[in-house]
Motif scaffolding. Structure first.
Motif, PDB file in Angstrom:
ATOM      1  N   LEU A 369      35.478 -10.068  25.541  1.00  6.90           N
ATOM      2  CA  LEU A 369      35.857 -10.783  26.752  1.00  6.90           C
ATOM      3  C   LEU A 369      34.790 -10.705  27.843  1.00  6.90           C
ATOM      4  CD1 LEU A 369      39.654 -10.264  27.348  1.00  6.90           C
ATOM      5  CD2 LEU A 369      38.416 -12.332  26.807  1.00  6.90           C
ATOM      6  N   PHE A 370      33.944  -9.672  27.800  1.00  3.96           N
ATOM      7  CA  PHE A 370      32.914  -9.589  28.833  1.00  3.96           C
ATOM      8  C   PHE A 370      31.965 -10.777  28.768  1.00  3.96           C
ATOM      9  CE2 PHE A 370      33.958  -5.195  29.750  1.00  3.96           C
ATOM     10  CZ  PHE A 370      33.695  -5.169  31.099  1.00  3.96           C
ATOM     11  N   ARG A 371      31.785 -11.330  27.564  1.00  4.00           N
ATOM     12  CA  ARG A 371      30.900 -12.493  27.447  1.00  4.00           C
ATOM     13  C   ARG A 371      31.595 -13.774  27.893  1.00  4.00           C
ATOM     14  NH1 ARG A 371      29.423 -10.478  21.940  1.00  4.00           N
ATOM     15  NH2 ARG A 371      30.335  -8.678  22.931  1.00  4.00           N
ATOM     16  N   THR A 372      32.886 -13.918  27.514  1.00  6.83           N
ATOM     17  CA  THR A 372      33.546 -15.179  27.833  1.00  6.83           C
ATOM     18  C   THR A 372      34.149 -15.188  29.239  1.00  6.83           C
ATOM     19  OG1 THR A 372      35.490 -14.338  26.736  1.00  6.83           O
ATOM     20  CG2 THR A 372      34.077 -15.769  25.452  1.00  6.83           C
ATOM     21  N   MET A 373      34.592 -14.031  29.712  1.00  4.97           N
ATOM     22  CA  MET A 373      35.221 -14.004  31.035  1.00  4.97           C
ATOM     23  C   MET A 373      34.579 -12.932  31.914  1.00  4.97           C
ATOM     24  SD  MET A 373      39.192 -14.359  29.807  1.00  4.97           S
ATOM     25  CE  MET A 373      39.870 -14.930  31.322  1.00  4.97           C
ATOM     26  N   PRO A 374      33.319 -13.111  32.289  1.00  6.19           N
ATOM     27  CA  PRO A 374      32.612 -12.023  32.985  1.00  6.19           C
ATOM     28  C   PRO A 374      33.217 -11.654  34.333  1.00  6.19           C
ATOM     29  CG  PRO A 374      31.334 -14.045  33.019  1.00  6.19           C
ATOM     30  CD  PRO A 374      32.473 -14.297  32.113  1.00  6.19           C
ATOM     31  N   PHE A 375      33.667 -12.643  35.110  1.00  6.43           N
ATOM     32  CA  PHE A 375      34.187 -12.331  36.454  1.00  6.43           C
ATOM     33  C   PHE A 375      35.514 -11.580  36.371  1.00  6.43           C
ATOM     34  CE2 PHE A 375      31.469 -16.039  37.179  1.00  6.43           C
ATOM     35  CZ  PHE A 375      30.611 -15.482  38.109  1.00  6.43           C
ATOM     36  N   THR A 376      36.392 -12.073  35.477  1.00  4.28           N
ATOM     37  CA  THR A 376      37.672 -11.395  35.303  1.00  4.28           C
ATOM     38  C   THR A 376      37.456  -9.945  34.891  1.00  4.28           C
ATOM     39  OG1 THR A 376      38.634 -13.484  34.628  1.00  4.28           O
ATOM     40  CG2 THR A 376      39.848 -11.511  34.067  1.00  4.28           C
ATOM     41  N   VAL A 426      40.418   7.788  32.572  1.00  2.00           N
ATOM     42  CA  VAL A 426      39.045   7.485  32.146  1.00  2.00           C
ATOM     43  C   VAL A 426      39.055   7.011  30.700  1.00  2.00           C
ATOM     44  CG1 VAL A 426      36.779   8.472  31.709  1.00  2.00           C
ATOM     45  CG2 VAL A 426      38.048   9.137  33.742  1.00  2.00           C
ATOM     46  N   ILE A 427      39.769   7.783  29.848  1.00  5.96           N
ATOM     47  CA  ILE A 427      39.813   7.399  28.428  1.00  5.96           C
ATOM     48  C   ILE A 427      40.455   6.027  28.267  1.00  5.96           C
ATOM     49  CG2 ILE A 427      40.686   8.037  26.166  1.00  5.96           C
ATOM     50  CD1 ILE A 427      40.747  10.915  27.146  1.00  5.96           C
ATOM     51  N   LEU A 428      41.613   5.842  28.944  1.00  3.61           N
ATOM     52  CA  LEU A 428      42.357   4.596  28.803  1.00  3.61           C
ATOM     53  C   LEU A 428      41.490   3.386  29.110  1.00  3.61           C
ATOM     54  CD1 LEU A 428      45.696   5.404  30.641  1.00  3.61           C
ATOM     55  CD2 LEU A 428      45.369   5.047  28.213  1.00  3.61           C
ATOM     56  N   PHE A 429      40.819   3.443  30.273  1.00  2.00           N
ATOM     57  CA  PHE A 429      40.136   2.244  30.730  1.00  2.00           C
ATOM     58  C   PHE A 429      38.784   2.072  30.043  1.00  2.00           C
ATOM     59  CE2 PHE A 429      43.312   2.758  34.015  1.00  2.00           C
ATOM     60  CZ  PHE A 429      43.810   1.467  34.027  1.00  2.00           C
ATOM     61  N   PHE A 430      38.100   3.176  29.738  1.00  2.00           N
ATOM     62  CA  PHE A 430      36.823   2.981  29.055  1.00  2.00           C
ATOM     63  C   PHE A 430      37.016   2.504  27.629  1.00  2.00           C
ATOM     64  CE2 PHE A 430      35.148   4.868  32.769  1.00  2.00           C
ATOM     65  CZ  PHE A 430      33.866   4.377  32.855  1.00  2.00           C
ATOM     66  N   ARG A 431      38.172   2.873  27.035  1.00  4.96           N
ATOM     67  CA  ARG A 431      38.465   2.353  25.702  1.00  4.96           C
ATOM     68  C   ARG A 431      38.564   0.826  25.759  1.00  4.96           C
ATOM     69  NH1 ARG A 431      43.838   4.453  22.793  1.00  4.96           N
ATOM     70  NH2 ARG A 431      44.705   3.485  24.633  1.00  4.96           N
ATOM     71  N   ILE A 432      39.224   0.325  26.795  1.00  6.20           N
ATOM     72  CA  ILE A 432      39.371  -1.133  26.896  1.00  6.20           C
ATOM     73  C   ILE A 432      38.035  -1.787  27.213  1.00  6.20           C
ATOM     74  CG2 ILE A 432      40.360  -2.934  28.338  1.00  6.20           C
ATOM     75  CD1 ILE A 432      42.856  -1.262  28.386  1.00  6.20           C
ATOM     76  N   ILE A 433      37.279  -1.160  28.133  1.00  6.09           N
ATOM     77  CA  ILE A 433      35.970  -1.729  28.468  1.00  6.09           C
ATOM     78  C   ILE A 433      35.094  -1.755  27.226  1.00  6.09           C
ATOM     79  CG2 ILE A 433      33.891  -1.310  29.826  1.00  6.09           C
ATOM     80  CD1 ILE A 433      35.772  -0.253  32.033  1.00  6.09           C
ATOM     81  N   GLU A 434      35.213  -0.708  26.413  1.00  4.77           N
ATOM     82  CA  GLU A 434      34.411  -0.661  25.184  1.00  4.77           C
ATOM     83  C   GLU A 434      34.790  -1.810  24.244  1.00  4.77           C
ATOM     84  OE1 GLU A 434      35.104   2.821  22.945  1.00  4.77           O
ATOM     85  OE2 GLU A 434      33.727   2.220  21.351  1.00  4.77           O
ATOM     86  N   ILE A 435      36.099  -1.993  24.046  1.00  2.00           N
ATOM     87  CA  ILE A 435      36.548  -3.073  23.166  1.00  2.00           C
ATOM     88  C   ILE A 435      36.052  -4.419  23.687  1.00  2.00           C
ATOM     89  CG2 ILE A 435      38.564  -4.340  22.330  1.00  2.00           C
ATOM     90  CD1 ILE A 435      40.072  -1.675  22.364  1.00  2.00           C
ATOM     91  N   ALA A 436      36.197  -4.625  24.985  1.00  2.00           N
ATOM     92  CA  ALA A 436      35.875  -5.937  25.539  1.00  2.00           C
ATOM     93  C   ALA A 436      34.376  -6.163  25.615  1.00  2.00           C
ATOM     94  CB  ALA A 436      36.500  -6.067  26.933  1.00  2.00           C
ATOM     95  N   TYR A 438      31.755  -4.316  23.622  1.00  2.00           N
ATOM     96  CA  TYR A 438      30.938  -4.157  22.413  1.00  2.00           C
ATOM     97  C   TYR A 438      31.494  -4.895  21.218  1.00  2.00           C
ATOM     98  CZ  TYR A 438      28.404  -0.695  25.010  1.00  2.00           C
ATOM     99  OH  TYR A 438      27.648  -0.075  25.947  1.00  2.00           O
ATOM    100  N   GLU A 439      32.825  -5.004  21.116  1.00  2.00           N
ATOM    101  CA  GLU A 439      33.362  -5.684  19.946  1.00  2.00           C
ATOM    102  C   GLU A 439      33.312  -7.195  20.181  1.00  2.00           C
ATOM    103  OE1 GLU A 439      36.948  -4.208  18.229  1.00  2.00           O
ATOM    104  OE2 GLU A 439      36.543  -2.205  18.955  1.00  2.00           O
ATOM    105  N   PRO A 440      33.202  -8.045  19.202  1.00  2.00           N
ATOM    106  CA  PRO A 440      33.115  -7.694  17.793  1.00  2.00           C
ATOM    107  C   PRO A 440      31.758  -7.105  17.444  1.00  2.00           C
ATOM    108  CG  PRO A 440      32.888 -10.049  18.090  1.00  2.00           C
ATOM    109  CD  PRO A 440      33.214  -9.486  19.410  1.00  2.00           C
ATOM    110  N   PHE A 441      31.777  -6.078  16.571  1.00  2.00           N
ATOM    111  CA  PHE A 441      30.534  -5.452  16.148  1.00  2.00           C
ATOM    112  C   PHE A 441      29.778  -6.395  15.229  1.00  2.00           C
ATOM    113  CE2 PHE A 441      33.366  -1.820  16.971  1.00  2.00           C
ATOM    114  CZ  PHE A 441      32.668  -1.316  18.041  1.00  2.00           C
TER     115      PHE A 441
END
Lengths: 496, 136
Positions: A369-376, A426-436, A438-441
């Motif tokens: 999602l970071f690529r498709t929705m950067p502002f959000t 920290v764990i909760l939100f960084f897990r989501i930031i990581e998914i949004a 780095y994935e898809p690998f």
């Protein structure tokens, strides 16, 4: 005109709710502008009221010209002046952001949705502004009943979870009503200030003790304080995104305001903290709430459901901070009402944008999602940092007050629970930031070679979100002003 | 023992309301059918309405209307002393008019939600609904 602000605050949204439901039959396009106009009037009145309170102190408004304690009076002091602003602005921003998602999710129910929305805001503003214990019950039920309707508009399990919320919410409101009844038996009054004036001679009475406990249990049920939280996660998860981003930031916070108001104004801190010895046990309950909320949030695989458990933990912050009984703890609790309303609004607006584009809020839906929705996602990072408590976002400052309050009250369990929950966040939100992020690998190289275009949510959803995200930082930077000019006066002088 | 009995009898209205409230609460917790739960919720609310109504009542008192308040002459009302003991307290009763409206509204919303649930799952039994949710 400025004399009438407290009445305008409630009357204008109430009447425009009727107008919106009529407009819904005539032309659906009219509903949204009327709702925006009504909530803008409410927001302007609340700003005007706060400025007046800063100038002159407590504003007393007699409804219909009847003197208290016989008539219903609205009292606005620094505490509810601040909360009024939070409620009206959160509701207004969310309303503007909700337009597109309402049109997408239930185009045929636009009229009823805005009617319920504005009625709910009426109820919430009324709860905050009123100085009459029974009036508060009625407005509580207005806010709750419209809330059930809004939540039930969602998909799948929404009606069932909303029905469960209705059972619990009704029990909570009935308990509050029962507590008010006990107070009425011993004092013969329903006006909060009047009750507080009569109570000191009755501190030994068992009926007053019963009233305090019953009211507290009722209010805790309504705010989803940990063992009584079971209704909240499902009701908020399956709700339509426009409704959950109104209800999640406001309802629990307004109920915490009710708790603070009951203890500070009605039962008086002298009774609640000095005569009774219950504050320690409530702080321990809050510690359990914080820890369990954090752990349950960790177990979720759905962004929206995870956020609802974060709310359960945050309710623990505020209840615990308030019952610490010292000035730092209460400052932290009141400041956290403001901050948490904004943080939760920001996070739920992000969810609503994601749902608008991706049609889902599971973790798998967040990939890339970071690529498709950067502002959000940028706004999501700000909200996440604020919920974790990273300076200069506002979440840091209220947590700082709460922790220093915990240390000076000697409640180290509360301090540990707060830090533990921050680490879990920290764990909760960084897990989501990581998914949004780095994935898809690399497993689908073929697709990544194509440049992914930006598919942001529409501007009417994006701009309110970005304003709220920037607001998180601005409120953080101006925390000291809020505390010295407003919150300091909201806490009675006797509390050190 | 006789003390206890006389306390119970003297405050019988409180015992009735608590009993009713517990019946309602029991139905909401233990019943499996959603409509039975809603009925339990309504009993719960009614119990509190009864509680309020009973605290306004007084033995030997009448409805709170001043009989000779307006007899044409300005000093008429002053010549009759008004004893609060002679009249029941109307305030709790008026409050309960509002509470009854709230209870009816809650009942309506609850039944409407139950209809939505029934349309979705074709049953009102909670265990069957939960089984359907778990299957998916």
């Amino acid at each position: 005109m400025s004399q009438q602000y407290p009445a305008l605050l409630v009357i204008v949204p109430l009447l425009s709710a009727l107008l919106i439901s009529i407009a819904g039959w005539v032309n659906k396009k009219l509903c949204f502008p009327i709702a925006v106009a009504a909530l803008s009037v409410a927001a302007l009145s609340s700003v005007g009221l706060l400025l007046r309170v800063l100038d002159e102190g407590v504003v007393l408004y007699r409804l219909g010209g009847w003197d208290p304690p016989f008539g219903i009076a609205y009292y606005v002091d620094h505490l509810n002046g601040l909360i009024l602003n939070v409620v009206s602005f959160v509701a207004l921003f969310n309303l503007i952001a909700a337009k597109k998602s309402v049109e997408q999710e239930f185009p045929e129910k636009i009229g009823p949705f805005y009617t319920l929305y504005v009625l709910m805001v009426t109820g919430l503003l009324g709860i905050v502004v009123t100085g009459d214990a029974f009036n508060l019950y009625v407005l509580l039920e207005i806010a709750a009943l419209t809330g059930y309707g809004l939540l039930a508009m969602g998909e799948d399990r929404a009606p069932l979870s909303s029905l469960n919320y209705l059972y619990m919410g009704t029990i909570g409101a009935c308990f509050y009503l029962l507590g008010v009844g006990y107070l009425y038996i011993v004092t013969g009054s329903l006006n909060m200030v009047d009750i507080a004036g009569i109570l000191p001679n009755l501190y030994q009475s068992k009926a007053v003790l019963a009233a305090l406990i019953i009211c507290m249990v009722g209010v805790w049920l309504k705010m989803a304080f940990f063992p009584l939280h079971a209704w909240l996660p499902n009701a908020y998860t399956y709700a339509p995104s426009a409704a959950s981003s109104l209800i999640a930031p406001l309802v629990t916070k307004v109920m915490i305001y009710v708790m603070i108001r009951l203890v500070l104004t009605v039962f008086t801190p002298k009774y609640a903290f000095d005569t009774l010895v219950i504050s320690h046990s409530i702080v321990w309950l809050a510690c359990i709430a914080i820890v369990m909320g954090a752990i349950l949030a960790l177990a979720q695989r759905n962004l929206k459901k995870m956020l609802t458990y974060v709310i359960v933990a945050e309710v623990g912050y505020m209840v615990g901070g308030f019952w610490l009984g010292n000035r730092d703890g209460m400052t932290g609790a009141i400041l956290h009402i403001v901050n948490d309303a904004l943080m939760t609004l920001c996070a739920f607006l992000v969810v609503s944008n994601i749902v608008y584009k991706v049609k889902g809020h599971k973790f798998e839906d967040l990939k890339g999602l970071f690529r498709t929705m950067p502002f959000t996602m940028g706004a999501f990072v700000v909200a996440a940092l604020s919920i974790i408590g990273v300076p200069p976002t506002c979440g840091f400052f209220s947590k700082w007050y709460l922790i220093s309050g915990g240390i000076s009250a000697g409640q180290y369990g509360f301090v540990v629970a707060l830090l533990f929950s921050s680490l879990i966040n920290v764990i909760l939100f960084f897990r989501i930031i990581e998914i949004a992020f780095y994935e898809p690998f690399g497993n689908d190289h073929a697709h990544t070679s194509q440049p992914e275009c930006i598919k942001e949510a529409p501007l009417t959803m994006l701009i309110p979100l970005l304003i709220v995200a920037v607001g998180l930082v601005i409120v953080g930077v101006y925390t000291s002003d809020i505390v010295t000019h407003i919150i300091q006066f909201a806490i009675p002088k006797g509390i050190l | 023992m006789s003390d206890l009995v006389s306390t119970i009898i003297a405050n019988y209205n409180y015992w009735i309301y608590i009993t009713l409230m517990m019946i309602g609460l029991y139905a909401m917790i233990a019943k499996n059918n959603l409509v039975k739960k809603i009925v339990g919720m309504n009993i719960f609310q009614t119990a509190i309405i009864l509680f309020y109504v009973s605290i306004g009542a007084k033995r030997g008192a009448t409805i709170p209307i001043l009989e000779h308040a307006h007899n044409g002459h300005g000093h008429g009302a002053a010549s009759h002393m008004v004893h609060a003991v002679d009249y029941i307290n109307p305030l709790p009763h008026v409050l309960m008019l509002t509470a009854i409206v709230v209870a009816v509204a809650t009942l309506g919303v609850a039944l409407a939600l139950a209809i939505r649930v029934y349309n979705r799952y074709n049953t009102l039994e909670e265990d069957e609904i939960l089984a359907q949710i778990r299957e998916k």
